[in-house]
Design a protein around this motif. Structure first.
Motif, PDB file in Angstrom:
ATOM      1  N   UNK A 173     -18.623 -43.472 -22.165  1.00  0.00           N
ATOM      2  CA  UNK A 173     -17.571 -44.484 -22.209  1.00  0.00           C
ATOM      3  C   UNK A 173     -16.302 -44.026 -21.496  1.00  0.00           C
ATOM      4  N   UNK A 174     -16.240 -42.793 -21.081  1.00  0.00           N
ATOM      5  CA  UNK A 174     -15.010 -42.253 -20.538  1.00  0.00           C
ATOM      6  C   UNK A 174     -14.775 -42.628 -19.074  1.00  0.00           C
ATOM      7  N   UNK A 175     -15.767 -43.103 -18.369  1.00  0.00           N
ATOM      8  CA  UNK A 175     -15.642 -43.423 -16.956  1.00  0.00           C
ATOM      9  C   UNK A 175     -15.623 -44.947 -16.793  1.00  0.00           C
ATOM     10  N   UNK A 176     -14.733 -45.433 -15.948  1.00  0.00           N
ATOM     11  CA  UNK A 176     -14.669 -46.876 -15.720  1.00  0.00           C
ATOM     12  C   UNK A 176     -15.690 -47.276 -14.668  1.00  0.00           C
ATOM     13  N   UNK A 177     -15.967 -48.564 -14.603  1.00  0.00           N
ATOM     14  CA  UNK A 177     -16.897 -49.067 -13.588  1.00  0.00           C
ATOM     15  C   UNK A 177     -16.353 -48.780 -12.198  1.00  0.00           C
ATOM     16  N   UNK A 178     -15.055 -48.942 -12.020  1.00  0.00           N
ATOM     17  CA  UNK A 178     -14.448 -48.671 -10.719  1.00  0.00           C
ATOM     18  C   UNK A 178     -14.643 -47.227 -10.283  1.00  0.00           C
ATOM     19  N   UNK A 179     -14.505 -46.280 -11.224  1.00  0.00           N
ATOM     20  CA  UNK A 179     -14.713 -44.864 -10.907  1.00  0.00           C
ATOM     21  C   UNK A 179     -16.179 -44.585 -10.583  1.00  0.00           C
ATOM     22  N   UNK A 180     -17.077 -45.216 -11.325  1.00  0.00           N
ATOM     23  CA  UNK A 180     -18.513 -45.034 -11.060  1.00  0.00           C
ATOM     24  C   UNK A 180     -18.871 -45.591  -9.685  1.00  0.00           C
ATOM     25  N   UNK A 181     -18.287 -46.711  -9.335  1.00  0.00           N
ATOM     26  CA  UNK A 181     -18.558 -47.303  -8.021  1.00  0.00           C
ATOM     27  C   UNK A 181     -18.044 -46.392  -6.909  1.00  0.00           C
ATOM     28  N   UNK A 182     -16.853 -45.822  -7.088  1.00  0.00           N
ATOM     29  CA  UNK A 182     -16.325 -44.907  -6.073  1.00  0.00           C
ATOM     30  C   UNK A 182     -17.239 -43.701  -5.892  1.00  0.00           C
ATOM     31  N   UNK A 183     -17.750 -43.176  -6.979  1.00  0.00           N
ATOM     32  CA  UNK A 183     -18.673 -42.040  -6.899  1.00  0.00           C
ATOM     33  C   UNK A 183     -19.964 -42.448  -6.199  1.00  0.00           C
ATOM     34  N   UNK A 184     -20.465 -43.635  -6.528  1.00  0.00           N
ATOM     35  CA  UNK A 184     -21.683 -44.141  -5.904  1.00  0.00           C
ATOM     36  C   UNK A 184     -21.468 -44.347  -4.405  1.00  0.00           C
ATOM     37  N   UNK A 185     -20.297 -44.866  -4.028  1.00  0.00           N
ATOM     38  CA  UNK A 185     -19.999 -45.099  -2.614  1.00  0.00           C
ATOM     39  C   UNK A 185     -19.956 -43.806  -1.812  1.00  0.00           C
ATOM     40  N   UNK A 186     -19.508 -42.721  -2.428  1.00  0.00           N
ATOM     41  CA  UNK A 186     -19.446 -41.462  -1.689  1.00  0.00           C
ATOM     42  C   UNK A 186     -20.771 -40.704  -1.696  1.00  0.00           C
ATOM     43  N   UNK A 187     -21.551 -40.821  -2.794  1.00  0.00           N
ATOM     44  CA  UNK A 187     -22.784 -40.049  -2.900  1.00  0.00           C
ATOM     45  C   UNK A 187     -24.022 -40.763  -2.378  1.00  0.00           C
ATOM     46  N   UNK A 188     -24.151 -42.057  -2.634  1.00  0.00           N
ATOM     47  CA  UNK A 188     -25.413 -42.748  -2.384  1.00  0.00           C
ATOM     48  C   UNK A 188     -25.378 -43.724  -1.209  1.00  0.00           C
ATOM     49  N   UNK A 212     -19.004 -53.396   0.831  1.00  0.00           N
ATOM     50  CA  UNK A 212     -18.191 -54.587   0.560  1.00  0.00           C
ATOM     51  C   UNK A 212     -18.516 -55.190  -0.807  1.00  0.00           C
ATOM     52  N   UNK A 213     -19.798 -55.246  -1.134  1.00  0.00           N
ATOM     53  CA  UNK A 213     -20.197 -55.794  -2.432  1.00  0.00           C
ATOM     54  C   UNK A 213     -19.631 -54.965  -3.579  1.00  0.00           C
ATOM     55  N   UNK A 214     -19.762 -53.654  -3.481  1.00  0.00           N
ATOM     56  CA  UNK A 214     -19.310 -52.784  -4.559  1.00  0.00           C
ATOM     57  C   UNK A 214     -17.792 -52.717  -4.664  1.00  0.00           C
ATOM     58  N   UNK A 215     -17.102 -52.794  -3.539  1.00  0.00           N
ATOM     59  CA  UNK A 215     -15.644 -52.809  -3.593  1.00  0.00           C
ATOM     60  C   UNK A 215     -15.135 -54.074  -4.270  1.00  0.00           C
ATOM     61  N   UNK A 216     -15.858 -55.180  -4.097  1.00  0.00           N
ATOM     62  CA  UNK A 216     -15.485 -56.418  -4.792  1.00  0.00           C
ATOM     63  C   UNK A 216     -15.637 -56.251  -6.299  1.00  0.00           C
ATOM     64  N   UNK A 237     -27.610 -56.959  -7.675  1.00  0.00           N
ATOM     65  CA  UNK A 237     -28.475 -55.836  -7.309  1.00  0.00           C
ATOM     66  C   UNK A 237     -27.648 -54.580  -7.027  1.00  0.00           C
ATOM     67  N   UNK A 238     -26.532 -54.744  -6.332  1.00  0.00           N
ATOM     68  CA  UNK A 238     -25.670 -53.593  -6.033  1.00  0.00           C
ATOM     69  C   UNK A 238     -25.105 -52.990  -7.317  1.00  0.00           C
ATOM     70  N   UNK A 239     -24.666 -53.831  -8.241  1.00  0.00           N
ATOM     71  CA  UNK A 239     -24.134 -53.335  -9.507  1.00  0.00           C
ATOM     72  C   UNK A 239     -25.218 -52.641 -10.331  1.00  0.00           C
ATOM     73  N   UNK A 240     -26.406 -53.205 -10.326  1.00  0.00           N
ATOM     74  CA  UNK A 240     -27.513 -52.607 -11.056  1.00  0.00           C
ATOM     75  C   UNK A 240     -27.855 -51.225 -10.500  1.00  0.00           C
ATOM     76  N   UNK A 241     -27.746 -51.059  -9.192  1.00  0.00           N
ATOM     77  CA  UNK A 241     -28.021 -49.760  -8.575  1.00  0.00           C
ATOM     78  C   UNK A 241     -27.034 -48.705  -9.053  1.00  0.00           C
TER      79      UNK A 241
END
Length: 173
Positions: A54-69, A81-85, A126-130
């Motif tokens: 619960x300590x990580x926000x969705x925005x932080x998880x998306x940023x990590x996903x954008x840099x790693x995956x 673009x989808x994930x930044x939205x 689909x992007x959010x689910x990933x």
């Protein structure tokens, strides 16, 4: 380490671990408080309780996903673009473990009512689910559940059925 304090005739247990969120619970008697504290600490040690989900926000998880995956994917630009939205939306400020399927479903309904095509909404889901699947499988958020899996996706659009007319065939030859 668990700490127990008496408060308003009841006993409050607070378990604080580095890198984890504090767990708090109140009991009517001290023996129940001690028993719960010991049991909960053992479960945290075993990894049965993942309090950091619960300590990580969705925005932080998306940023990590954008840099790693995302950079390894063929469709990296579109997915970015989808994930930044998602990250900039209201849902992006919520903690990852607190987002409920009802919130995702209301986003889906809002996008469909604003005129977005069904496939566009499906791509966003689909992007959010990933992101959620990556957090569960690779980042150690074992207790997390994917809220996108629990909602209905818009039906797939019908395929095109246009045929070449005889006039167009003559023009082509």
């Amino acid at each position: 380490m668990a700490s127990i304090r008496q408060r308003d005739g009841k006993y409050q247990v607070r378990i604080v671990r580095k890198g984890h969120r504090a767990l708090t619970r109140t009991f009517n008697n001290r023996t129940d408080a001690i028993k719960w504290a010991r049991q909960t600490e053992v479960e945290i040690e075993r990894g049965a309780i993942q309090t950091h989900a619960r300590a990580i926000t969705l925005g932080e998880a998306i940023q990590r996903y954008l840099t790693e995956c995302t950079p390894r994917k063929k469709s990296a630009r579109a997915e970015k673009y989808l994930l930044q939205a998602w990250a900039s939306s209201d849902i992006g400020q919520f903690e990852l473990g607190r987002i409920r399927p009802a919130q995702i479903a209301s986003w889906r309904d809002m996008r469909l009512s604003s005129g977005a095509a069904a496939q566009t909404v499906r791509n966003g889901l689909t992007a959010l689910s990933a992101v959620y699947e990556q957090a569960i499988r690779e980042w150690g958020f074992d207790s997390l559940t994917n809220p996108v899996r629990r909602i209905r996706r818009p039906s797939a659009p019908h395929s095109r059925s246009r045929r070449v007319s005889p006039d167009e065939t003559q023009t082509l030859s």
